[in-house]
Design a protein around this motif. Structure first.
Motif, short mmCIF file in Angstrom:
data_model
loop_
_atom_site.label_atom_id
_atom_site.label_comp_id
_atom_site.label_asym_id
_atom_site.label_seq_id
_atom_site.Cartn_x
_atom_site.Cartn_y
_atom_site.Cartn_z
N GLU A 106 0.85 -1.20 0.00
CA GLU A 106 0.00 0.00 0.00
C GLU A 106 0.88 1.24 0.00
OE1 GLU A 106 -3.44 -2.13 2.82
OE2 GLU A 106 -2.19 -0.50 3.60
N LEU B 28 -5.53 5.67 4.25
CA LEU B 28 -5.37 4.24 4.56
C LEU B 28 -6.17 3.85 5.80
CD1 LEU B 28 -1.56 3.74 3.86
CD2 LEU B 28 -3.47 2.95 2.47
N ASP C 171 -0.13 5.40 0.36
CA ASP C 171 -1.08 6.52 0.36
C ASP C 171 -0.89 7.29 1.66
OD1 ASP C 171 -3.17 8.19 -0.39
OD2 ASP C 171 -4.31 6.50 -1.24
N ASN D 213 -9.86 2.80 5.39
CA ASN D 213 -10.17 1.46 4.90
C ASN D 213 -9.83 0.45 5.98
OD1 ASN D 213 -10.55 -0.92 3.54
ND2 ASN D 213 -8.95 -0.56 1.99
N SER D 214 -10.85 -0.13 6.58
CA SER D 214 -10.61 -1.06 7.68
C SER D 214 -9.97 -2.37 7.23
CB SER D 214 -11.93 -1.37 8.40
OG SER D 214 -12.83 -2.00 7.49
N GLN D 215 -9.93 -2.61 5.91
CA GLN D 215 -9.29 -3.83 5.39
C GLN D 215 -7.83 -3.62 5.01
OE1 GLN D 215 -10.93 -6.77 5.43
NE2 GLN D 215 -12.51 -5.53 6.47
N SER D 216 -7.37 -2.38 5.11
CA SER D 216 -5.97 -2.11 4.70
C SER D 216 -5.00 -2.68 5.74
CB SER D 216 -5.75 -0.61 4.55
OG SER D 216 -5.78 0.02 5.82
N LEU D 217 -3.83 -3.04 5.26
CA LEU D 217 -2.79 -3.55 6.15
C LEU D 217 -2.39 -2.50 7.17
CD1 LEU D 217 -0.45 -5.48 3.65
CD2 LEU D 217 -2.01 -6.46 5.33
N PHE D 218 -2.35 -1.23 6.72
CA PHE D 218 -1.95 -0.18 7.64
C PHE D 218 -2.96 -0.04 8.78
CE2 PHE D 218 -1.70 4.41 8.78
CZ PHE D 218 -0.41 4.41 9.25
N TYR D 219 -4.23 -0.14 8.47
CA TYR D 219 -5.26 -0.07 9.50
C TYR D 219 -5.05 -1.18 10.53
CZ TYR D 219 -9.87 0.00 11.69
OH TYR D 219 -10.89 0.05 12.60
N LYS D 220 -4.73 -2.40 10.04
CA LYS D 220 -4.54 -3.53 10.94
C LYS D 220 -3.28 -3.37 11.79
CE LYS D 220 -6.96 -6.75 7.90
NZ LYS D 220 -6.85 -7.96 7.06
#
Length: 1572
Positions: A1549, A1556, A1551, A1559-1566
């Motif tokens: 990713e 980021l 951005d 988006n709850s599905q983004s790696l950064f969010y996790k």
């Protein structure tokens, strides 16, 4: 009864004991002097080898079938046994000839000899040797008997042809049959047969058990890339050897055969050490003598090691009364302990030395008698043989004594070496961190190497110190007997040289000391450069450190140059002193009116030649003793350091045992300063200036503060004050505070690594120790499994749970050999997060009661940190006592107690709800199975078998010609031939000089017969010159031989001979001077050039080379190998070339004087060639094995010193000491066997010398009987022959030693030829302002660390904007750090391109790329030196600028406390905490003002408050620069313009953080929310 009647009664048949009769030997002489000795020698050798087979083989029940040819040989021997008896019966009964005494002795001894040889031959069926021929020496002695029988046959035929009255047919027919039997015997030697028994049969017969041979070779020992330890059965040296075998070193013979066949490839192929040299026993014995007070209970024992009583414990509990007694008793010094342990055995060797010296004087005395006998035709014939036999006997006894003395003296040296090395290692393990900080790692390694070697050199030097004056005194006395008071003229000159030699010795000693200190400094800097090579490359500091190391090297070479030139002066005095003494002595003798004869002249020549050695060696002996004394004092200073005494550090407390309290500190005051009291220090060690600054902090630990309070040590390091804390079992304690506030120091106070100045600290269980996870993970050079097990037995279930808790499973799946993958030194092949988790896994597996966790969460990302918190701290360790130092306060929600440190004091303590009221705590959740991908570790894995560092390269066979060529070129293509020419002219002038003396004596004596006046003058002059050289053994009988007449002609003759002789002596002196100084200059040139080339290669090598090469291996090149090139190689090569020319000159002169000697020379030459072939092949491989087994000792020791705190905390010191013993044992084996092989060679060459001396003497006596002999030439030949033994052994020894030392050149040349080089030159040039905007673009970049490994970067494509702040995140091992390595071209990309401002960096000069970028690396590293030198090594910035960046990095207070910019940071920056070291690296980056800044976890060890200030500083300072930041703390990159998320080496990713996070599905969010 006169002698003629005696011989007639002995020989019978009306025959006398006549050696030569017209065409042949006399029959009686032939039997007694030739045939009987040959057969007796065969009987002795056969008995010895027959007994050897009987003792070792016949105790088995096996029965071996005898081959047909052995049976045939046995039949021929039976006939040879019966024939002499048949001859005697035939003479007495058939021919009725009365037998004589000689006949009876002949028959009895010859028959008995064949009987013993028959027994030996019968036992050959056991096939003890490789073939049915038996050992070579038996065959040689058999051939000797065959030759004697052939001479007998020739005599019988001659007597028949000439119809001699002594001829009888019984003897004739028996001799013919005897020769036929010999031919049959020789025919059977052609068949070798096949081996009929297995090696196991022999091993059984030798009574060797594998358990004995593998005693030290236990599994689990780290290899350090050395040769493997033996796993098979190996013979013990001297095991089962007879007295005769030990006397002649025959027990070494099997090894020589193995070496000659090139079957020696590793230490497993050599003998085990004999029991007297067993390293474990020696270490135990010496420890009891040096530290008798340590006979108590070890405080470092652990479950596995508690049963091992062989190793002396490091820290002991003393009983009260015993302690009081010990305090009154002064501990012995190292010298005293060595004296008590090995003194008696060593001093007894002086008897052997004295015997050898006394017997040695018999040679010139018998020479005098022999030459007198040759001059005097009237002396009885028997006297000549008595004198020749006396020479044989005296040289034989001298050889036996000297060879045994050398061997046993060397063994005492090995014992000393073992004692000193184990003492140094044990001291390093037992002394506290505060005390050991006085010495750098480089210094301590030098204690173990160079200083130990110099102390071992004391063994031969001490005995030489009394032996040499004794030899000189006896020589001078014999000279007095020879020339009377005339010897005082020469002695006076010699006495004048004593103060000169003393000055030279003192000067050389001082220069040696200076050189060692300079070498220490150079090796220390080289060690630090190698440890910090990644930093050096990042900052392009290669040129700076090259100049710094070269500056230290130049100072070292300056001292070396002074030493070498003084050495050259010593060589010059050595060569000229005998010449000048001879001229003065003989001129005085002649002027006193005395007459010289050939006997007097050549006896004197022998004496003076023997006098050269002690005169030359004495200054060096004194120098060796001085060097040993200097090294002893250096090591004593280290050994005298106070041991860490746990019992006195931890106070006993009654309430501690009654409650659940684990640790209690009351009013504690702890310091990094050395304790004031020095009562336990060695009283003989004076406190030097070095001691005043010795209050340095421990290795790799936090020891500074950031506050402004003045409570610090003298060195400016932190003190802990007023510490009060009680920790109960099972509690979870959190410790927080700013950078440098004393968090790590608190843990080290608990570990007893600080000095307790006030208060009390109590510990419930001293013995079990702690599980420590250091802030900087200490990883051993071993497999990952070995690092985790750390000496514990393997338990599958426990091991798997530890791997899961430490989140290591996925990492191991990605490595080529899983947990069997070998990691490099200091874990260089692992990422920072992986090192931290391996360190944590090691602590988990140890299963201790108390866990000290020094910020293990700092090096991992948020998700991994959450996993470690859940599965480790609150999972596996939930019932353990945990003390966690951290900046992640969110993980302290469930702590029982939170301790806030501020400037060395506890500013607040209480539950988390009170201390951290405003903190949002992380939940303790059960994380899912850990699935992190470990696609990239900074330098992952090794070969497919997991081996990262292979065996050290070892050449085999002879040293290649290319190695000699490289050294030749280093010396100089013009200088090297000049050296050889000077040597040639020196030797030629010396031999012509001696020939001129012989010519002078011969012609003066012939003139005496015609014209007494002339003869008188000539003989005086000739005698004068000759006696100078050899007069040491002359006898007083010639003193009365005077002639007082002189004429003008005789005086002219004297002037003529003296003039020629003086000119020749002067020429010899000049050539010697030229040779000495040219050689010294050439050696210095070679040393300078080879070091320069090696340093250049190392500094330009890529990082991949350092990742797979242990630092100890590289350091070995820069220390031991360079020391050999500097000093040992030129020294021994000089000796070799001089002795090579010397032996050629000796052979020429001897053959000129006695042409018949050439006949003896041919077989001796063949034997000599064979011996040196055996020796060279074997000793060369042993030298290589010695070098390769030496590196692991240093590597293991260096690693031990860097991990002392961890080793002591886990109570693992006995295991590490045992590992050190195993490595030392392996190296001692190689060195011991190499010494034994040298003794094997020395003894055999001395026996050759004995044969040569005796042979020449007998040849001279025989020639004297049947033709006229020139006494002058005979005297010259024999006088040379007396020194030929030393020359024979000297040439082979020096050549082999030269080859050994050339191995150092070979090892250096190996690096020069094989080390890959970085691509420094580019095809494009950049402007001074490049890069202008700092735009970085990656285009389809692929990167792999080594061939065969997967891509670490797999098609990376992205671009930054101008002055963009780009955050880089991702799981551990996802390839984040690999981006920076590719950007700085630390690792070259496989394909794709990287552009900065549109310029492809692959086409630029490497220097241009790196110096225009700035980096703050993940692992901070500081070099020894001042703060200024670390910030600005090239002195490009002013003090104001440096103080400015220090202020912006919040380092002003700790730097000011150290003493400002000139304050010393300590080795590897140990005066700073880890966080402060990271801030120092930030300060370096701020100075560059680069357009592109790369930050790699730069503030992982910094508290949150300081981190926020640092981030603000970076934003202000680099507002116009592109900043790439790798961070585990997500908050540090939340304000970045964009975030680059890495996953499995690819861009997942890219951005802005805001987009980021939507988006709850983004790696950064996790990652931000700690989800998997």
């Amino acid at each position: 009864m006169d002698s003629s009647t005696f011989w007639q009664s002995l020989c019978g048949h009306h025959e006398n004991f006549t050696a030569w009769r017209k065409h042949d030997f006399g029959p009686c002489f032939e039997k007694i002097a030739l045939i009987i000795p040959a057969h007796v020698l065969l009987a002795i050798v056969s008995t010895y080898h027959g007994a050897q087979i009987y003792c070792r083989v016949t105790d088995t029940s096996s029965s071996m079938r005898m081959p047909w040819f052995v049976g045939l040989r046995l039949m021929s021997i039976v006939l040879l046994l019966l024939l002499p008896l048949g001859q005697l019966i035939g003479m007495s009964m058939v021919l009725e000839i009365q037998s004589s005494i000689a006949d009876g002795v002949y028959v009895g001894l010859v028959s008995f000899s064949w009987f013993l040889h028959g027994i030996y031959t019968y036992h050959l069926k056991h096939m003890y040797w490789e073939t049915y021929r038996g050992p070579l020496c038996v065959i040689i002695f058999y051939l000797l008997s065959f030759v004697s029988d052939c001479l007998h046959c020739y005599s019988v035929i001659t007597m028949r042809v000439y119809n001699s009255p002594l001829h009888n047919s019984a003897e004739e027919y028996c001799v013919y049959v005897t020769i036929f039997c010999h031919l049959v015997y020789i025919f059977t030697l052609k068949s070798t047969g096949e081996r009929l028994m297995s090696d196991s049969y022999l091993r059984h017969s030798l009574n060797i058990s594998p358990s004995e041979t593998e005693h030290l070779m236990f599994p689990g020992t780290t290899g350090y890339g050395s040769i493997t330890s033996p796993q098979g059965t190996v013979t013990v040296a001297e095991g089962g050897s007879s007295f005769l075998s030990k006397l002649t070193f025959h027990w070494v013979q099997p090894l020589m055969v193995k070496g000659y066949k090139q079957l020696i490839t590793s230490a497993s192929d050599v003998y085990l050490l004999p029991k007297k040299l067993n390293t474990i026993q020696l270490e135990g014995k010496f420890s009891m003598i040096l530290t008798p007070s340590k006979q108590g209970t070890s405080l470092y024992s652990y479950e596995e090691s508690s049963r091992d009583t062989l190793l002396a414990p490091d820290v002991y509990i003393r009983s009260g009364n015993h302690s009081a007694n010990q305090k009154q008793q002064k501990p012995p010094t190292l010298l005293t302990a060595l004296h008590r342990a090995f003194g008696f055995e060593y001093y007894l060797l002086g008897i052997l030395k004295l015997t050898a010296d006394i017997v040695g004087f018999a040679g010139p005395m018998l020479l005098n008698l022999l030459v007198t006998y040759i001059e005097n035709k009237d002396e009885p014939e028997q006297h000549g043989y008595l004198y020749a036999s006396g020479l044989l006997l005296s040289t034989l006894i001298g050889s036996l004594c000297s060879s045994q003395f050398d061997y046993h003296c060397r063994n005492v040296g090995f014992k000393m070496r073992c004692a000193v090395i184990t003492t140094i290692y044990q001291k390093a393990l037992s002394v506290g961190s505060v005390s050991i900080s006085k010495f750098s790692t480089g210094e301590i390694v030098n204690f173990m190497s160079t200083d130990t070697d110099r102390m071992v050199n004391f063994c031969p030097s001490f005995h030489a110190m009394w032996s040499l004056p004794f030899q000189i005194g006896v020589s001078l006395y014999l000279l007095y007997l020879q020339v009377g008071l005339a010897f005082l003229a020469g002695l006076g000159f010699a006495l004048l040289l004593i103060p000169i030699n003393r000055w030279l010795a003192n000067k050389i000693g001082q220069l040696s000391k200076d050189m060692m200190e300079q070498k220490d400094a150079r090796v220390k800097m080289m060690n630090e450069v190698l440890f910090g090579m990644r930093i050096v490359k990042f900052y392009t500091w290669e040129n700076h450190f090259r100049s710094e190391i070269q500056r230290l090297r130049n100072a070292e070479l300056k001292s070396l140059k002074g030493r070498k030139y003084l050495d050259a002066m010593c060589v010059y005095f050595w060569a000229t002193t005998p010449v000048l003494i001879s001229i003065l002595t003989f001129t005085t003798y002649s002027l006193m009116g005395n007459h010289l004869t050939a006997a007097k002249v050549f006896t004197s020549l022998s004496l003076f030649m023997m006098l050269i050695s002690p005169l030359n060696a004495f200054p060096w002996v004194i120098n060796g003793l001085m060097e040993a004394w200097v090294s002893l004092k250096r090591v004593q200073e280290f050994v005298a350091l106070k041991d860490l005494d746990m019992r006195s550090y931890y106070k006993t407390s009654e309430d501690l045992y009654s409650a659940e309290r684990i640790v209690s500190i009351k009013s504690g005051r702890f310091s990094w300063q050395n304790e004031v009291s020095s009562s336990h220090m060695d009283q003989g060690t004076n406190k030097s200036a070095k001691d005043t600054k010795s209050s340095q902090s421990a290795h790799d630990i936090e020891s500074s503060q950031s506050g402004s309070r003045p409570e610090t040590c003298q060195s400016g390091t932190l003190k802990l004050r007023n510490i009060n804390i009680e920790i109960e079992q099972g509690q979870f304690i959190g410790v927080i505070g700013k950078v440098g506030s004393g968090k790590s120091s608190l843990l080290h106070a608990v570990l007893a690594e600080m000095s307790c100045e006030e208060g009390h600290i109590s510990l419930r269980d001293i013995h079990s120790g702690f599980a420590l996870v250091g802030q900087e993970a200490w990883i051993q050079h071993a497999t990952i499994r070995d690092n985790i097990l750390f000496g514990r037995p393997f338990n599958t279930k426990k091991y798997e749970s530890v791997l899961e808790a430490a989140a290591l499973n996925m990492d191991l799946r990605m490595l080529p050999a899983g947990d069997r993958t070998e990691v490099g030194e200091n874990g260089v092949t692992l990422s920072g997060g992986q090192k931290a988790r391996v360190s944590l896994a090691r602590a988990l597996y140890q299963d201790k009661e108390v866990y000290l966790l020094d910020d293990p969460l700092a090096a991992v990302d948020a998700h991994v940190a959450q996993h470690l918190y859940d599965r480790c701290i609150m999972g596996l360790l939930r019932n353990k006592t945990r003390i966690l130092c951290t900046h992640h306060t969110k993980f302290l929600g469930k702590a029982d107690l939170v301790v806030v440190m501020d400037d060395g004091v506890i500013s607040n303590i209480g539950p988390p709800s009170a201390v951290l009221a405003n903190t949002k705590f992380a939940d303790n959740q059960d994380s899912e199975e850990w699935t992190e991908t470990s696609h990239d570790t900074d330098q992952s894995g090794g070969g497919q078998d997991g081996t990262l560092v292979g065996k050290e390269e070892k050449e085999t066979g002879v040293v290649k010609l290319s190695v000699y060529k490289s050294y030749w070129r280093a010396v100089g293509n013009c200088l090297a031939p000049c050296v050889l020419l000077a040597l040639l002219f020196m030797q030629a002038s010396r031999n012509i000089n001696d020939w001129w003396l012989s010519y002078w004596v011969s012609h003066s004596n012939s003139t005496i017969n015609d014209t007494p006046g002339n003869g008188s003058g000539s003989s005086w002059a000739s005698g004068t010159e000759l006696q100078f050289t050899y007069n040491r053994y002359a006898l007083p009988a010639d003193l009365g031989s005077t002639n007082n007449s002189s004429t003008p002609d005789s005086e002219d003759d004297i002037k003529f001979y003296l003039t020629v002789y003086g000119c020749l002596a002067g020429a010899n002196s000049l050539f010697t001077l030229a040779r000495a100084f040219l050689f010294a200059y050439g050696g210095i040139c070679a040393a300078r050039i080879l070091h320069h080339k090696l340093l250049e290669k190392i500094l330009r090598a890529p990082m991949s080379f350092f990742d797979v090469t242990p630092i100890g291996r590289i350091l070995n090149r820069f220390s031991s190998d360079l020391y050999a090139i500097d000093d040992s190689l030129p020294f021994i090569m000089n000796i070799f070339l001089a002795q090579l020319y010397g032996i050629l000159g000796t052979i020429a002169i001897t053959c000129y004087g006695l042409p018949w000697f050439a006949l003896l020379l041919v077989p001796l030459g063949v034997i000599y060639y064979k011996i040196q072939q055996y020796y060279r092949h074997t000793s060369r491989e042993l030298k290589r094995i010695s070098s390769i087994t030496l590196s692991p000792i240093y590597a293991h020791f260096s690693e031990t010193v860097s991990g002392l705190v961890t080793i002591r905390a886990f109570r693992q010191t006995p295991r590490f000491q045992k590992e050190n013993l195993s490595r030392l044992d392996l190296n001692q084996r190689a060195q011991f066997v190499a010494g034994a092989v040298g003794s094997w060679l020395g003894f055999r060459l001395q026996m050759m010398g004995v044969i040569m001396v005796a042979g020449i003497a007998f040849i001279a006596v025989l020639q004297h009987h049947f033709q006229s002999v020139n006494p002058g030439l005979v005297g010259l030949a024999i006088s040379y022959a007396l020194s030929v033994t030393n020359l024979l052994s000297g040439v082979v020894n020096s050549f082999t030693e030269t080859e050994k030392q050339m191995v150092s050149v070979e090892r250096v040349q190996q690096y020069l030829d094989t080390i890959p080089q970085e691509r420094w030159d580019g095809s494009l040039f950049v402007s001074q302002t490049w890069p202008d905007s700092g735009v970085v673009r990656f285009q389809d970049v692929h990167l792999k660390y080594r061939i065969g490994l997967p891509d670490a970067l797999n098609g990376i494509t992205f671009s930054t904007y101008t002055a963009e702040k780009l955050g880089i995140v991702g799981r551990t091992g996802s390839g984040k750090s690999s981006l920076f390595l590719a950007l700085f071209r630390i690792v070259e990309v496989s394909c794709g391109e990287i552009n900065i401002d549109g310029m492809n960096i692959q086409h630029l000069d490497l220097t241009d790329v790196r110096r225009h970028l700035a980096v703050i690396p993940q692992d901070p590293f500081l070099f020894s030196g001042t703060v200024r030198e670390n910030l600005d090594p090239t002195s490009s910035y002013s003090d104001e600028e440096l103080w400015g960046v220090l202020d912006r990095c919040h380092l002003c207070v700790p730097v000011d406390r150290l003493g400002g910019l000139q304050g010393e940071v300590g080795e590897k920056g140990r005066h700073f905490s880890v966080g402060q070291r990271q801030l120092m690296c930030l300060a370096r980056a701020l100075l560059t003002k680069a357009k592109v800044l790369c930050i790699d976890e730069a503030t992982a060890s910094v508290d949150l408050e300081t981190d926020m200030l640092i981030q603000e500083t970076i934003r202000q300072e680099f507002v116009n620069s592109t900043v790439l930041t790798i961070a585990h703390r997500i908050n540090t990159i939340m304000d970045s313009d964009r975030v680059l998320v890495m996953d499995q080496g690819q861009v997942a990713e890219l951005d802005s953080p805001r987009v980021l996070l939507q988006n709850s599905q983004s790696l950064f969010y996790k990652l931000v929310n700690g989800e998997s």
